[in-house]
Design a protein around this motif. Structure first.
Motif, PDB file in Angstrom:
ATOM      1  N   LYS A   1       0.815  -1.216   0.000  1.00  0.00           N
ATOM      2  CA  LYS A   1       0.000   0.000   0.000  1.00  0.00           C
ATOM      3  C   LYS A   1       0.852   1.272   0.000  1.00  0.00           C
ATOM      4  O   LYS A   1       0.598   2.229   0.719  1.00  0.00           O
ATOM      5  CB  LYS A   1      -0.977  -0.008   1.185  1.00  0.00           C
ATOM      6  CG  LYS A   1      -1.996  -1.147   1.100  1.00  0.00           C
ATOM      7  CD  LYS A   1      -2.970  -1.151   2.260  1.00  0.00           C
ATOM      8  CE  LYS A   1      -4.087  -2.143   2.025  1.00  0.00           C
ATOM      9  NZ  LYS A   1      -3.625  -3.523   1.740  1.00  0.00           N
ATOM     10  N   MET A   2       1.880   1.264  -0.824  1.00  0.00           N
ATOM     11  CA  MET A   2       2.637   2.490  -1.061  1.00  0.00           C
ATOM     12  C   MET A   2       1.870   3.384  -2.032  1.00  0.00           C
ATOM     13  O   MET A   2       0.944   2.945  -2.710  1.00  0.00           O
ATOM     14  CB  MET A   2       4.010   2.160  -1.652  1.00  0.00           C
ATOM     15  CG  MET A   2       4.981   1.549  -0.679  1.00  0.00           C
ATOM     16  SD  MET A   2       6.669   1.547  -1.350  1.00  0.00           S
ATOM     17  CE  MET A   2       6.464   0.445  -2.738  1.00  0.00           C
ATOM     18  N   GLU A   3       2.271   4.640  -2.108  1.00  0.00           N
ATOM     19  CA  GLU A   3       1.750   5.526  -3.135  1.00  0.00           C
ATOM     20  C   GLU A   3       2.535   5.268  -4.419  1.00  0.00           C
ATOM     21  O   GLU A   3       3.736   5.522  -4.470  1.00  0.00           O
ATOM     22  CB  GLU A   3       1.891   6.989  -2.711  1.00  0.00           C
ATOM     23  CG  GLU A   3       1.016   7.372  -1.531  1.00  0.00           C
ATOM     24  CD  GLU A   3       1.162   8.842  -1.149  1.00  0.00           C
ATOM     25  OE1 GLU A   3       1.893   9.575  -1.856  1.00  0.00           O
ATOM     26  OE2 GLU A   3       0.561   9.254  -0.148  1.00  0.00           O
ATOM     27  N   LEU A   4       1.860   4.738  -5.420  1.00  0.00           N
ATOM     28  CA  LEU A   4       2.487   4.536  -6.717  1.00  0.00           C
ATOM     29  C   LEU A   4       2.349   5.835  -7.501  1.00  0.00           C
ATOM     30  O   LEU A   4       1.246   6.254  -7.836  1.00  0.00           O
ATOM     31  CB  LEU A   4       1.835   3.378  -7.473  1.00  0.00           C
ATOM     32  CG  LEU A   4       1.826   2.026  -6.753  1.00  0.00           C
ATOM     33  CD1 LEU A   4       1.281   0.944  -7.682  1.00  0.00           C
ATOM     34  CD2 LEU A   4       3.204   1.644  -6.239  1.00  0.00           C
ATOM     35  N   ASP A   5       3.469   6.471  -7.761  1.00  0.00           N
ATOM     36  CA  ASP A   5       3.477   7.789  -8.399  1.00  0.00           C
ATOM     37  C   ASP A   5       3.892   7.610  -9.861  1.00  0.00           C
ATOM     38  O   ASP A   5       4.996   7.140 -10.151  1.00  0.00           O
ATOM     39  CB  ASP A   5       4.454   8.710  -7.667  1.00  0.00           C
ATOM     40  CG  ASP A   5       4.286  10.170  -8.059  1.00  0.00           C
ATOM     41  OD1 ASP A   5       3.939  10.430  -9.232  1.00  0.00           O
ATOM     42  OD2 ASP A   5       4.508  11.042  -7.201  1.00  0.00           O
ATOM     43  N   PHE A   6       3.010   8.002 -10.783  1.00  0.00           N
ATOM     44  CA  PHE A   6       3.250   7.815 -12.214  1.00  0.00           C
ATOM     45  C   PHE A   6       3.683   9.108 -12.902  1.00  0.00           C
ATOM     46  O   PHE A   6       3.572   9.231 -14.123  1.00  0.00           O
ATOM     47  CB  PHE A   6       1.990   7.243 -12.874  1.00  0.00           C
ATOM     48  CG  PHE A   6       1.552   5.942 -12.266  1.00  0.00           C
ATOM     49  CD1 PHE A   6       2.194   4.762 -12.591  1.00  0.00           C
ATOM     50  CD2 PHE A   6       0.508   5.905 -11.346  1.00  0.00           C
ATOM     51  CE1 PHE A   6       1.796   3.557 -12.028  1.00  0.00           C
ATOM     52  CE2 PHE A   6       0.108   4.711 -10.773  1.00  0.00           C
ATOM     53  CZ  PHE A   6       0.759   3.530 -11.109  1.00  0.00           C
ATOM     54  N   LYS A   7       4.195  10.046 -12.125  1.00  0.00           N
ATOM     55  CA  LYS A   7       4.604  11.352 -12.654  1.00  0.00           C
ATOM     56  C   LYS A   7       5.535  11.221 -13.850  1.00  0.00           C
ATOM     57  O   LYS A   7       5.355  11.874 -14.883  1.00  0.00           O
ATOM     58  CB  LYS A   7       5.286  12.151 -11.538  1.00  0.00           C
ATOM     59  CG  LYS A   7       5.998  13.410 -11.990  1.00  0.00           C
ATOM     60  CD  LYS A   7       6.746  14.056 -10.836  1.00  0.00           C
ATOM     61  CE  LYS A   7       7.565  15.240 -11.300  1.00  0.00           C
ATOM     62  NZ  LYS A   7       8.322  15.859 -10.181  1.00  0.00           N
ATOM     63  N   PHE A   8       6.562  10.386 -13.731  1.00  0.00           N
ATOM     64  CA  PHE A   8       7.566  10.280 -14.782  1.00  0.00           C
ATOM     65  C   PHE A   8       7.147   9.321 -15.886  1.00  0.00           C
ATOM     66  O   PHE A   8       7.919   9.107 -16.839  1.00  0.00           O
ATOM     67  CB  PHE A   8       8.904   9.845 -14.191  1.00  0.00           C
ATOM     68  CG  PHE A   8       9.531  10.869 -13.284  1.00  0.00           C
ATOM     69  CD1 PHE A   8      10.013  12.066 -13.791  1.00  0.00           C
ATOM     70  CD2 PHE A   8       9.615  10.652 -11.915  1.00  0.00           C
ATOM     71  CE1 PHE A   8      10.586  13.021 -12.964  1.00  0.00           C
ATOM     72  CE2 PHE A   8      10.185  11.597 -11.082  1.00  0.00           C
ATOM     73  CZ  PHE A   8      10.670  12.784 -11.605  1.00  0.00           C
ATOM     74  N   ASN A   9       5.974   8.754 -15.780  1.00  0.00           N
ATOM     75  CA  ASN A   9       5.459   7.882 -16.833  1.00  0.00           C
ATOM     76  C   ASN A   9       4.744   8.670 -17.922  1.00  0.00           C
ATOM     77  O   ASN A   9       4.389   8.123 -18.962  1.00  0.00           O
ATOM     78  CB  ASN A   9       4.504   6.843 -16.235  1.00  0.00           C
ATOM     79  CG  ASN A   9       4.301   5.648 -17.146  1.00  0.00           C
ATOM     80  OD1 ASN A   9       5.246   5.120 -17.711  1.00  0.00           O
ATOM     81  ND2 ASN A   9       3.054   5.233 -17.305  1.00  0.00           N
ATOM     82  N   ASP A  10       4.529   9.952 -17.687  1.00  0.00           N
ATOM     83  CA  ASP A  10       3.875  10.825 -18.655  1.00  0.00           C
ATOM     84  C   ASP A  10       4.738  10.924 -19.917  1.00  0.00           C
ATOM     85  O   ASP A  10       5.928  11.225 -19.826  1.00  0.00           O
ATOM     86  CB  ASP A  10       3.695  12.214 -18.038  1.00  0.00           C
ATOM     87  CG  ASP A  10       2.842  13.134 -18.904  1.00  0.00           C
ATOM     88  OD1 ASP A  10       2.790  12.941 -20.133  1.00  0.00           O
ATOM     89  OD2 ASP A  10       2.234  14.068 -18.336  1.00  0.00           O
TER      90      ASP A  10
END
Length: 512
Positions: free
Chosen positions: A437-446
């Motif tokens: 249950k971490m925060e999966l951050d897709f910022k750099f997947n853009d």
């Protein structure tokens, strides 16, 4: 989009039975065999003084290779029979200039300040030429060519970095992400060579300085990766954009820069110059070997399918008396690879080995231009068409100081999860929700990510061959590529979660 095809088993996620509670317990049991103390013990050695910053082609990198090989042996990983051990060696060259001169219209320029003579060209050259052709982005592709209607045989070609767009998509890829033509210059130089050019001048009009990695490589180690099997290519010179004003008229230069700034096609521009270019140099060359370290846990009923866990163990070495320790970049990922390997081998020893073969690869040459992973992708030990996924860990031990939202003590940047597989993204989210249950951050997947992180680590050489990937990353911090990237700044509690997450994702794919 390519799905993760487990060969004969081509079911979508919904067709798989739910994982039983006992299977969940088994996965979590072995994930917990990875501990903060184990991570710290290994990383403290990898990022120690004795490893000398692990620069590819140096004694420090060779020491790190020996350490990782010994760890793989201690764990009990199998070594690929074709390698005769854990090391996959590849050749590097080093050129040392003994003389150089670059002038334009009688005006002299300074190596390392105004221009860089690129590694990999012939051992010597003496060029005088007043036939200069502007060839746009230097692309010669079925979908777009900068050479159509241009005769460049025996002439000097001037090309730009990057590639053109049309309607917000890159022309060649047809998508918002650029194609292989956009990265590096080798493909472009090969095109110019094939068309008979005598030399190539490369420039990025948006940058007022030479690329740091080129300056560092030429000033320091100057090792290069022989993409043409060590054969000499035509002379390549990278210049600062101010030199363009010495080459072309103000009107022509405006057409070039305006088009480049908007990523417009430039293949219709017919621009030439009659300024005389004088380029002469001589250099000495010697060779060394670098290596990737590869071990594996053999699968059971699906052992001819492969799940890869990768991380690069090289860093920047020693310069001006300072060691660039690379604890986070990428001692953290390399440590993760070793400890994930230990967890899988423990499961195997206790009768709970994976169905698919899990391969662990510590890669060198990443900081120089993804050399080690490129070599592997061209000389695979295990078939790439039977490789289900590459899970790549590069910088997983720190907190991003620029992340001003969410819980920055419990996150990981996830990149590439939806690029080549419709199955991988749901798996990544399912595993996280089930266990950590971490925060999966897709910022750099853009696709519009200005940092272009997707293209900057070893997973990319798997992706360009069609292998689905996930890249785990912690972000850029002030110690990035500095001597201050040390073990004492690692957040081991967060690093542990990221390593366990990688292990659990690999476990799910390996047993699905």
């Amino acid at each position: 989009m390519r799905k993760i095809l487990f060969l004969a088993i081509a079911f979508v996620i919904s067709s798989f039975p739910a994982i039983s509670q006992s299977a969940d317990d088994m996965a979590w049991k072995y994930a917990q065999s990875i501990t903060e103390q184990k991570l710290k013990d290994v990383l403290t050695i990898i990022a120690s003084d004795q490893m000398q910053g692990r620069e590819t082609g140096t004694e420090g990198q060779r020491r790190a290779a020996i350490f990782i090989s010994n760890e793989f042996k201690k764990i009990g990983l199998k070594a690929p029979a074709s390698l005769g051990g854990y090391e996959q060696k590849y050749l590097l060259y080093k050129d040392s200039l003994t003389s150089e001169k670059f002038s334009l219209g009688g005006k002299d320029f300074v190596q390392g300040q105004d221009f860089i003579l690129m590694s990999g060209t012939a051992l010597s050259s003496d060029i005088r030429n007043n036939q200069i052709v502007f060839a746009g982005y230097g692309i010669d592709d079925d979908k777009y060519s900068d050479y159509k209607g241009k005769n460049v045989k025996g002439k000097i070609v001037v090309i730009l970095t990057g590639e053109p767009k049309m309607n917000d998509n890159y022309i060649i890829s047809g998508e918002q992400r650029p194609s292989v033509w956009a990265f590096g210059i080798n493909r472009k130089v090969e095109a110019a060579t094939k068309l008979g050019a005598s030399a190539v001048i490369i420039v990025n009009p948006k940058s007022n300085e030479l690329p740091r990695y080129l300056v560092n490589n030429n000033r320091n180690s100057n090792f290069y990766f022989p993409r043409d099997n060590g054969s000499a290519r035509i002379t390549m010179v990278y210049i600062v954009p101010t030199i363009l004003s010495d080459l072309f008229s103000a009107a022509d230069l405006k057409k070039i820069t305006d088009g480049f700034n908007e990523a417009k096609p430039l293949n219709t521009l017919k621009i030439q110059s009659r300024k005389e270019v004088q380029l002469s140099y001589a250099k000495k060359r010697f060779s060394v070997y670098a290596s990737n370290i590869i071990g594996y846990v053999e699968g059971t009923d699906l052992k001819d399918e492969y799940v890869f866990i990768t991380g690069h163990y090289d860093h920047l070495g020693m310069h001006n008396g300072k060691i660039y320790y690379g604890a986070d970049d990428d001692g953290s990922g390399t440590t993760g690879v070793i400890e994930i390997a230990a967890a899988f081998q423990k499961a195997k020893n206790e009768g709970h080995g994976p169905r698919r073969t899990v391969v662990f690869m510590a890669v060198s040459g990443e900081e120089k231009g993804l050399w080690g992973s490129e070599y592997y992708s061209e000389h695979p030990v295990f078939p790439l068409d039977k490789t289900s996924v590459d899970l790549n860990t590069d910088m997983i031990g720190r907190i991003d100081p620029n992340r001003k939202y969410g819980d920055s003590t419990n996150y990981v940047y996830v990149i590439g999860n939806d690029k080549l597989s419709s199955d991988l993204d749901p798996i990544a989210k399912e595993v996280n929700n089930k266990y950590l249950k971490m925060e999966l951050d897709f910022k750099f997947n853009d696709p519009k990510d200005p940092e272009r992180i997707y293209y900057r680590s070893d997973h990319y050489n798997f992706a360009r061959k069609g292998v689905p990937i996930i890249f785990y990353f912690d972000g850029i911090h002030k110690d990035y590529h500095q001597p201050s990237d040390t073990v004492d700044k690692i957040n081991f509690d967060l690093m542990l979660k990221r390593v366990q997450y990688t292990f659990l994702t690999a476990w799910e794919i390996a047993n699905r």
